[in-house]
Design an enzyme around this catalytic site. Structure first.
Site, PDB file in Angstrom:
ATOM      1  N   ASP A 215      -7.919  -5.314  -0.048  1.00  0.00           N
ATOM      2  CA  ASP A 215      -8.350  -6.173  -1.165  1.00  0.00           C
ATOM      3  C   ASP A 215      -7.960  -7.635  -1.002  1.00  0.00           C
ATOM      4  OD1 ASP A 215      -7.530  -3.333  -3.037  1.00  0.00           O
ATOM      5  OD2 ASP A 215      -9.553  -4.148  -2.765  1.00  0.00           O
TER       6      ASP A 215
ATOM      7  N   HIS B 278       0.854  -1.187   0.000  1.00  0.00           N
ATOM      8  CA  HIS B 278       0.000   0.000   0.000  1.00  0.00           C
ATOM      9  C   HIS B 278       0.890   1.237   0.000  1.00  0.00           C
ATOM     10  CE1 HIS B 278      -3.168   2.833   1.107  1.00  0.00           C
ATOM     11  NE2 HIS B 278      -4.014   1.896   0.726  1.00  0.00           N
TER      12      HIS B 278
HETATM   13  C1  SDX Z   1      -6.185   0.081  -2.892  1.00  0.00           C
HETATM   14  O1  SDX Z   1      -4.506   4.605  -1.998  1.00  0.00           O
HETATM   15  C2  SDX Z   1      -5.406   3.971  -1.401  1.00  0.00           C
HETATM   16  O2  SDX Z   1      -5.840   4.283  -0.294  1.00  0.00           O
HETATM   17  C3  SDX Z   1      -5.974   2.775  -2.146  1.00  0.00           C
HETATM   18  C4  SDX Z   1      -6.990   1.924  -1.393  1.00  0.00           C
HETATM   19  C5  SDX Z   1      -8.269   2.673  -1.157  1.00  0.00           C
HETATM   20  O3  SDX Z   1      -8.993   2.295  -0.218  1.00  0.00           O
HETATM   21  O4  SDX Z   1      -8.583   3.569  -1.944  1.00  0.00           O
HETATM   22  O5  SDX Z   1      -6.447   1.510  -0.165  1.00  0.00           O
HETATM   23  C6  SDX Z   1      -7.361   0.687  -2.208  1.00  0.00           C
HETATM   24  O6  SDX Z   1      -5.938   0.424  -4.013  1.00  0.00           O
HETATM   25  C7  SDX Z   1      -5.308  -0.891  -2.140  1.00  0.00           C
HETATM   26  C8  SDX Z   1      -4.085  -1.366  -2.975  1.00  0.00           C
HETATM   27  C9  SDX Z   1      -4.563  -2.493  -3.913  1.00  0.00           C
HETATM   28  N1  SDX Z   1      -3.458  -2.846  -4.882  1.00  0.00           N
HETATM   29  C10 SDX Z   1      -2.851  -4.015  -4.780  1.00  0.00           C
HETATM   30  O7  SDX Z   1      -3.011  -4.830  -3.882  1.00  0.00           O
HETATM   31  C11 SDX Z   1      -1.909  -4.288  -5.943  1.00  0.00           C
HETATM   32  C12 SDX Z   1      -0.582  -4.835  -5.419  1.00  0.00           C
HETATM   33  N2  SDX Z   1       0.107  -3.761  -4.690  1.00  0.00           N
HETATM   34  C13 SDX Z   1       0.986  -2.912  -5.392  1.00  0.00           C
HETATM   35  O8  SDX Z   1       0.966  -2.858  -6.740  1.00  0.00           O
HETATM   36  C14 SDX Z   1       1.508  -1.729  -4.609  1.00  0.00           C
HETATM   37  O9  SDX Z   1       1.769  -2.146  -3.345  1.00  0.00           O
HETATM   38  C15 SDX Z   1       0.643  -0.481  -4.577  1.00  0.00           C
HETATM   39  C16 SDX Z   1       0.277  -0.035  -5.950  1.00  0.00           C
HETATM   40  C17 SDX Z   1      -0.595  -0.733  -3.791  1.00  0.00           C
HETATM   41  C18 SDX Z   1       1.463   0.621  -3.900  1.00  0.00           C
HETATM   42  O10 SDX Z   1       2.522   0.854  -4.703  1.00  0.00           O
HETATM   43  P1  SDX Z   1       3.593   2.037  -4.370  1.00  0.00           P
HETATM   44  O11 SDX Z   1       3.272   2.724  -3.098  1.00  0.00           O
HETATM   45  O12 SDX Z   1       3.757   2.880  -5.582  1.00  0.00           O
HETATM   46  O13 SDX Z   1       4.884   1.235  -4.056  1.00  0.00           O
HETATM   47  P2  SDX Z   1       5.851   0.633  -5.142  1.00  0.00           P
HETATM   48  O14 SDX Z   1       5.040   0.074  -6.283  1.00  0.00           O
HETATM   49  O15 SDX Z   1       6.893   1.640  -5.444  1.00  0.00           O
HETATM   50  O16 SDX Z   1       6.463  -0.610  -4.349  1.00  0.00           O
HETATM   51  C19 SDX Z   1       7.512  -0.374  -3.418  1.00  0.00           C
HETATM   52  C20 SDX Z   1       8.357  -1.645  -3.519  1.00  0.00           C
HETATM   53  C21 SDX Z   1       8.735  -1.985  -4.960  1.00  0.00           C
HETATM   54  O17 SDX Z   1       9.958  -2.684  -4.891  1.00  0.00           O
HETATM   55  P3  SDX Z   1      11.324  -1.841  -5.275  1.00  0.00           P
HETATM   56  O18 SDX Z   1      11.125  -1.292  -6.678  1.00  0.00           O
HETATM   57  O19 SDX Z   1      11.420  -0.746  -4.226  1.00  0.00           O
HETATM   58  O20 SDX Z   1      12.410  -2.868  -5.185  1.00  0.00           O
HETATM   59  O21 SDX Z   1       7.588  -2.776  -3.042  1.00  0.00           O
HETATM   60  C22 SDX Z   1       7.408  -3.695  -4.092  1.00  0.00           C
HETATM   61  C23 SDX Z   1       7.672  -2.970  -5.390  1.00  0.00           C
HETATM   62  O22 SDX Z   1       8.169  -3.879  -6.380  1.00  0.00           O
HETATM   63  N3  SDX Z   1       6.013  -4.122  -4.028  1.00  0.00           N
HETATM   64  C24 SDX Z   1       5.589  -5.374  -4.152  1.00  0.00           C
HETATM   65  C25 SDX Z   1       4.194  -5.304  -3.976  1.00  0.00           C
HETATM   66  N4  SDX Z   1       3.818  -4.043  -3.768  1.00  0.00           N
HETATM   67  C26 SDX Z   1       4.952  -3.311  -3.805  1.00  0.00           C
HETATM   68  N5  SDX Z   1       6.243  -6.537  -4.407  1.00  0.00           N
HETATM   69  C27 SDX Z   1       5.477  -7.644  -4.470  1.00  0.00           C
HETATM   70  N6  SDX Z   1       4.125  -7.672  -4.303  1.00  0.00           N
HETATM   71  C28 SDX Z   1       3.455  -6.522  -4.056  1.00  0.00           C
HETATM   72  N7  SDX Z   1       2.149  -6.539  -3.901  1.00  0.00           N
END
Ligand code: SDX
Length: 427
Positions: free
Chosen positions: A362, A305
């Protein structure tokens, strides 16, 4: 802490006010930065940017805290109802019984759609994704409710807000009915907001529909957990659309479109599909390895998140609700066990610990919705149904904010500098 922030830019020292909220991080008011320095800030994804002032929802990502108008989500989920939380978000205070009854009656009497809107469904293929239908029909509302599109009139804004909250369950239920080739059911004013939605979705004209109180309570709680969440992507989309003066129906259609993405509201559908693909606990290590592999675009859906670097408090309530629904409906779907073991293995893995990746709202929601009988394609439509109250509450707050103006970010331009046109014969 100093109430100003000093900045040194080439040839100039500037100072900006530091503003404090009632709780949470202070902000540096940089509205005069470009005028004084000719420079922009640079923050793709807005990881360090406060786009507005708001009093609706507060999140502390490190502590895993979520408050709606000051009330903790855990207390609201356990003790309140989606209608009561909707009133709270819209009006700022919990209603007394008279106010709540009046609000529920108002919403109930807006649940019917203009009859001609039913013809919109027939324009879609039966296998259209329900979010495509929700986008289309929500946007079309502005073609039918002209008497509540004047955003300068607080009365019209409230009527439009009530209409949107009331009609989203009808729109979503009709999208489901159309996809399975069953007739639409009209709303039943004798039922609760959530009970009415369950009947419009799963009832048929051929027989009475009995609302299961355990399912009704669980789904109502799921709606509460999805009601609002500060300045997330879809809420920011609604605010940006609204900042141009667009009508509320068009703004909500924009929010639905943004929510559809798998990185946002589409994650509940993707998370259940992932759990089903994993299928059994023995396959979990393979998927955890893929999620950690930089060369593999796969991510654990329902994990991570932007704000929560601790357990999403909504996921805690969601996991508890799975147990209640499974018990009530005598469900023994192995997918819950896969989810529990996946969470346990991921949370003990250094990669997820270092990156502070926890289950979010989720991760478990799809397990419950599937047990209730919704197809995965309906999960994000349900998220949109519930988030509509947050979107309209944030939209109203923005419109009433004396400081609000059209949102118009700038950029760091890295394209070609000026050059002269060359006629095609000379290229
Ligand atoms: C919702 O914003 C809100 O409040 C949203 C929400 C709401 O109520 O409105 O809470 C609802 O959208 C919840 C999130 C649902 N999405 C997912 O579950 C999809 C999987 N999660 C990700 O794609 C990710 O965690 C995000 C999009 C939710 C957040 O992404 P960020 O904050 O932009 O972080 P990032 O993508 O830069 O990740 C940071 C690191 C990265 O690694 P590095 O590049 O630093 O090495 O963490 C890793 C990412 O690769 N990472 C994950 C991961 N999520 C982040 N690695 C594996 N699995 C994951 N799920």
């Amino acid at each position: 802490m100093s109430d100003t922030a000093k900045l040194q830019v080439p040839g100039k020292d500037v100072e900006y006010p530091v503003l404090s909220g009632s709780v949470g991080p202070d902000v540096i008011d940089i509205r005069k930065l470009y005028g004084q320095t000719g420079m922009f800030t640079y923050d793709p994804g807005f990881t360090s940017t406060a786009s507005c002032e708001s009093g609706l929802t507060y999140i502390d990502g490190d502590q895993g805290v979520l408050l709606h108008r000051g009330y903790p989500i855990g207390q609201l989920a356990e003790q309140s109802s989606f209608m009561e939380v909707s009133y709270l978000l819209l009006n700022g205070e919990l209603p007394n019984q008279e106010e709540l009854t009046k609000f529920e009656n108002t919403i109930t009497r807006h649940t019917m759609l203009h009859e001609q809107l039913a013809t919109f469904y027939r324009g879609f293929r039966r296998d259209a994704h329900p979010m495509a239908v929700m986008c289309g029909v929500a946007g079309a509302l502005s073609a039918f409710y002209h008497d509540s599109t004047d955003i300068t009139d607080p009365k019209q804004r409230m009527i439009a807000s009530h209409r949107l909250i009331a009609k989203m369950p009808t729109i979503a239920a009709m999208a489901y009915k159309y996809s399975v080739g069953q007739p639409f059911l009209y709303p039943d004013n004798s039922l609760s907001y959530t009970g009415n939605f369950l009947r419009m979705t799963f009832g048929v004209p051929a027989e009475e529909y009995e609302v299961n109180p355990v399912v009704e309570k669980a789904l109502d709680r799921i709606f509460i957990l999805h009601a609002d969440h500060e300045q997330n992507a879809s809420t920011s989309t609604v605010r940006l659309a609204g900042s141009s003066g667009a009508n509320p129906f068009a703004c909500i259609a924009a929010g639905i479109a943004c929510l559809w993405g798998p990185a946002h509201g589409g994650a509940n559908e993707a998370a259940l599909n992932m759990l089903r693909e994993i299928g059994r606990p023995e396959r979990i290590p393979e998927y955890i390895a893929r999620a950690k592999d930089k060369n593999d675009p796969f991510r654990l859906m329902g994990f991570g998140h932007r704000v929560y670097k601790n357990y999403d408090p909504r996921a805690t309530v969601m996991q508890k609700t799975v147990r209640e629904v499974f018990e009530a409906l005598k469900v023994n779907d192995p997918v819950f066990e896969v989810a529990l073991q996946l969470e346990e293995m991921a949370l003990s893995d250094p990669y997820f610990i270092e990156k502070k990746l926890f289950p979010n709202v989720d991760f478990y929601s799809g397990v419950i919705l599937s047990a209730i009988g919704f197809p995965t394609t309906m999960f994000t439509a349900l998220f949109a149904l519930a988030r509509t109250v947050g979107w309209v509450a944030q939209w109203n707050e923005m419109i009433s904010d004396p400081e609000q103006k059209i949102g118009r970010p700038r950029q760091l331009y890295t394209g070609p500098v000026q050059r002269d046109y060359v006629p095609v014969g000379k290229r």
